[in-house]
Design an enzyme around this catalytic site. Sequence first.
Site, mmCIF file in Angstrom:
data_model
loop_
_atom_site.group_PDB
_atom_site.id
_atom_site.type_symbol
_atom_site.label_atom_id
_atom_site.label_comp_id
_atom_site.label_asym_id
_atom_site.label_seq_id
_atom_site.Cartn_x
_atom_site.Cartn_y
_atom_site.Cartn_z
ATOM 1 N N THR A 83 0.812 -1.190 -0.094
ATOM 2 C CA THR A 83 0.009 -0.160 -0.030
ATOM 3 C C THR A 83 0.928 1.037 0.046
ATOM 4 O OG1 THR A 83 -1.412 1.562 1.656
ATOM 5 C CG2 THR A 83 -0.175 -0.558 2.537
ATOM 6 N N ASN A 84 0.499 2.348 -0.628
ATOM 7 C CA ASN A 84 1.224 3.509 -0.668
ATOM 8 C C ASN A 84 0.859 4.218 0.809
ATOM 9 O OD1 ASN A 84 2.596 4.309 -3.395
ATOM 10 N ND2 ASN A 84 0.923 3.057 -3.772
ATOM 11 N N THR A 85 -0.470 4.345 0.926
ATOM 12 C CA THR A 85 -0.916 5.464 2.004
ATOM 13 C C THR A 85 -0.340 5.008 3.319
ATOM 14 O OG1 THR A 85 -3.170 6.061 0.959
ATOM 15 C CG2 THR A 85 -2.808 6.158 3.233
ATOM 16 N N CYS A 196 -1.100 5.029 -5.728
ATOM 17 C CA CYS A 196 -2.128 4.058 -4.926
ATOM 18 C C CYS A 196 -2.176 2.775 -5.492
ATOM 19 C CB CYS A 196 -3.633 4.517 -4.952
ATOM 20 S SG CYS A 196 -4.728 3.528 -4.059
#
Length: 233
Positions: A83-85, A196
Site C-alpha cells: 500500500t502507498n498510503t 495508490c
Amino acid sequence: MKTIGLIGGMSWESTQTYYRLINEKVRDRLGGLHSARLVLYSVDFADIERLQHQGDWEATAEILSSAARSVEAAGAEFLVLCTNTMHKVAPEIEKAVTVPLLHIADATAQVLRQDDVTCVGLLGTRFTMEQDFYRKRLEVQGIEVRLPDEAQRELVHTVIYEELCQGVIKPVSRNAYLDVVSSLAESGAQAVILGCTEIGLLIQETDTDVALYDTTRIHADQAVSVALSKTTK
C-alpha cells in the site's frame, strides 16, 4: 532465494496483483516451475480504513507493526508493505522488526531518477497527496511533485475507496482519471505516479501518451530483485 514478507489486504484487490506480479517475475527470472518464496499477512481493510478517516494513525501503526512481527516470525527476510498510503507509518513498522522494509516511495524515486524524470504528478488517496510523508520522500531525492486541484483530488480519493478497493471498474472513472493525468502533464509534469496500489487496475500506460509509473509494479520488481540478490538492501 530470500523469503519475501508481504503485508497486504489494503485492499486485497491490489494485494493479489502483488502476488501475481512477484510470482510471474520470479518465474521469468528463474524459469521452469519456480515461484516466489513468500509469507503473506492480509489485514481486514475495514479496520484500517475506519482509522485512516478518523486520523488515528497510531492505531493503524499498532495493527501493521503486529502484522510485521508476525511475518518476520514466519521467516520473512524483508518486508513489502502492499500500500502507498500506509507508508505513513513505515517508521513505526521498521522499529517493530529487525528485517528491512522496502519503501515504495524510494523504489519509485529510483526508477524516476534512472529515467531522468525530475517533475511528476502524483495520484493517490487524499492522505498520500495532501500529507507530506510521501511527497517529501520524493522531494529529498530531487523530484518535484505536482498535485491535482482540490476537486480532482476529491474525485481521485473517492474512486479509490468507493470503487477500486471494492473491485468496481467504471469507464466513466477511467476517463475522469485520464483527464486528471492530462491536466498534470499540462502543468509541467513529465510523468504521473500512480501512487495508490489500486489505480493500476483502472488506468494503464496504453490509455494515455503521458508516462505513468505504477507503484505496484515498481515495488513488486524491487521485491523480486532483492529476493534474488545476494544481499538484502
